[in-house]
Design a protein around this motif. Structure first.
Motif, PDB file in Angstrom:
ATOM      1  N   PHE A 157      -5.392  -1.926   0.754  1.00  0.00           N
ATOM      2  CA  PHE A 157      -4.164  -2.709   0.727  1.00  0.00           C
ATOM      3  C   PHE A 157      -4.346  -4.090   1.356  1.00  0.00           C
ATOM      4  N   TYR A 158      -3.687  -5.052   0.779  1.00  0.00           N
ATOM      5  CA  TYR A 158      -3.557  -6.367   1.407  1.00  0.00           C
ATOM      6  C   TYR A 158      -2.257  -6.979   0.952  1.00  0.00           C
ATOM      7  N   SER A 159      -1.775  -7.933   1.717  1.00  0.00           N
ATOM      8  CA  SER A 159      -0.574  -8.670   1.307  1.00  0.00           C
ATOM      9  C   SER A 159      -0.907 -10.157   1.334  1.00  0.00           C
TER      10      SER A 159
ATOM     11  N   ILE B  84       3.630 -10.362  -1.354  1.00  0.00           N
ATOM     12  CA  ILE B  84       3.354  -9.316  -2.338  1.00  0.00           C
ATOM     13  C   ILE B  84       2.322  -8.375  -1.748  1.00  0.00           C
ATOM     14  N   GLY B  85       2.605  -7.075  -1.818  1.00  0.00           N
ATOM     15  CA  GLY B  85       1.667  -6.049  -1.379  1.00  0.00           C
ATOM     16  C   GLY B  85       0.923  -5.499  -2.578  1.00  0.00           C
ATOM     17  N   ASP B  86      -0.349  -5.148  -2.357  1.00  0.00           N
ATOM     18  CA  ASP B  86      -1.201  -4.801  -3.484  1.00  0.00           C
ATOM     19  C   ASP B  86      -2.383  -3.948  -3.023  1.00  0.00           C
ATOM     20  N   TYR B  87      -2.778  -3.008  -3.854  1.00  0.00           N
ATOM     21  CA  TYR B  87      -4.065  -2.312  -3.753  1.00  0.00           C
ATOM     22  C   TYR B  87      -4.862  -2.831  -4.945  1.00  0.00           C
TER      23      TYR B  87
ATOM     24  N   ASN C 263      -2.503   9.446   0.758  1.00  0.00           N
ATOM     25  CA  ASN C 263      -3.733   8.913   1.347  1.00  0.00           C
ATOM     26  C   ASN C 263      -4.448   7.905   0.451  1.00  0.00           C
ATOM     27  N   HIS C 264      -4.244   8.022  -0.844  1.00  0.00           N
ATOM     28  CA  HIS C 264      -4.976   7.199  -1.801  1.00  0.00           C
ATOM     29  C   HIS C 264      -4.007   6.517  -2.755  1.00  0.00           C
ATOM     30  N   PHE C 265      -4.266   5.230  -2.980  1.00  0.00           N
ATOM     31  CA  PHE C 265      -3.405   4.446  -3.847  1.00  0.00           C
ATOM     32  C   PHE C 265      -4.229   3.519  -4.714  1.00  0.00           C
TER      33      PHE C 265
END
Length: 190
Positions: free
Chosen positions: A87-89, A77-80, A141-143
């Protein structure tokens, strides 16, 4: 001269106010919330592109808008997640193991092999942004959690030659609960 502390405090209060109002979307009656740990135990049933929406926790202000992540492949799962963490997964099992939390798993009906190829490419490409709550949902650029999910679907649709908007209310910001009412997504019971 403007007092920087007062200026920042006012901006933060406005962001919280906007976040709180937008994050209060109603949940459709057809939605069934599942226990996150039960979904974690069956995470092998999750597929690339599945969107996982976590319920709101009223005792934790950071979660008043809910939270979400997306399967960036069949295992992670990818996430901000929040301010200060970009971001990290994580393996889906680890991301879901949160006792007492409820989740909804949503799936896009037209998620085929071609869509998956573009989606996985975009998931990697847009994982390099920084966390920032922004009113510009088209910025690359931003999430934040739900903007990342929305943008992956939007961009993948563009790559495939059509417009795809999984945001149910079309506002300036996308909140996790906006996905619950999307006509493009359906719930999957895991």
């Amino acid at each position: 001269m403007v007092d920087i502390y007062s200026f920042c405090k006012k901006k933060l209060l406005w962001i919280i106010f906007i976040f709180f109002l937008g994050g209060c979307a109603t949940v459709p009656k057809k939605i069934i919330w599942q226990d996150a740990t039960e979904v974690a135990m069956n995470s092998f049933k999750l597929k690339t592109g599945d969107i996982i929406v976590k319920n709101k926790l009223w005792n934790e202000p950071i979660s008043w808008g809910g939270h979400c992540g997306v399967m960036i492949n069949n295992f992670e799962i990818g996430d901000y997640p929040k301010i200060g963490i970009n971001f990290y997964s994580l393996p889906s099992y680890d991301w879901l193991m949160e006792r007492g939390r409820k989740v909804v798993v949503l799936r896009y009906d037209k998620f085929n092999d071609k869509f998956k190829k573009y989606f996985e490419k975009n998931a990697i490409e847009y994982s390099k942004g920084t966390y920032l709550l922004t009113l510009n949902k088209f910025s690359t650029n931003h999430f934040y959690c739900s903007k990342y999910v929305w943008f992956l679907y939007y961009k993948t649709g563009q790559d495939m030659g059509y417009n795809l908007n999984i945001d149910s209310d079309g506002g300036y910001m996308i909140f996790p609960y906006d996905f619950l009412n999307s006509k493009e997504l359906h719930q999957v019971l895991i």
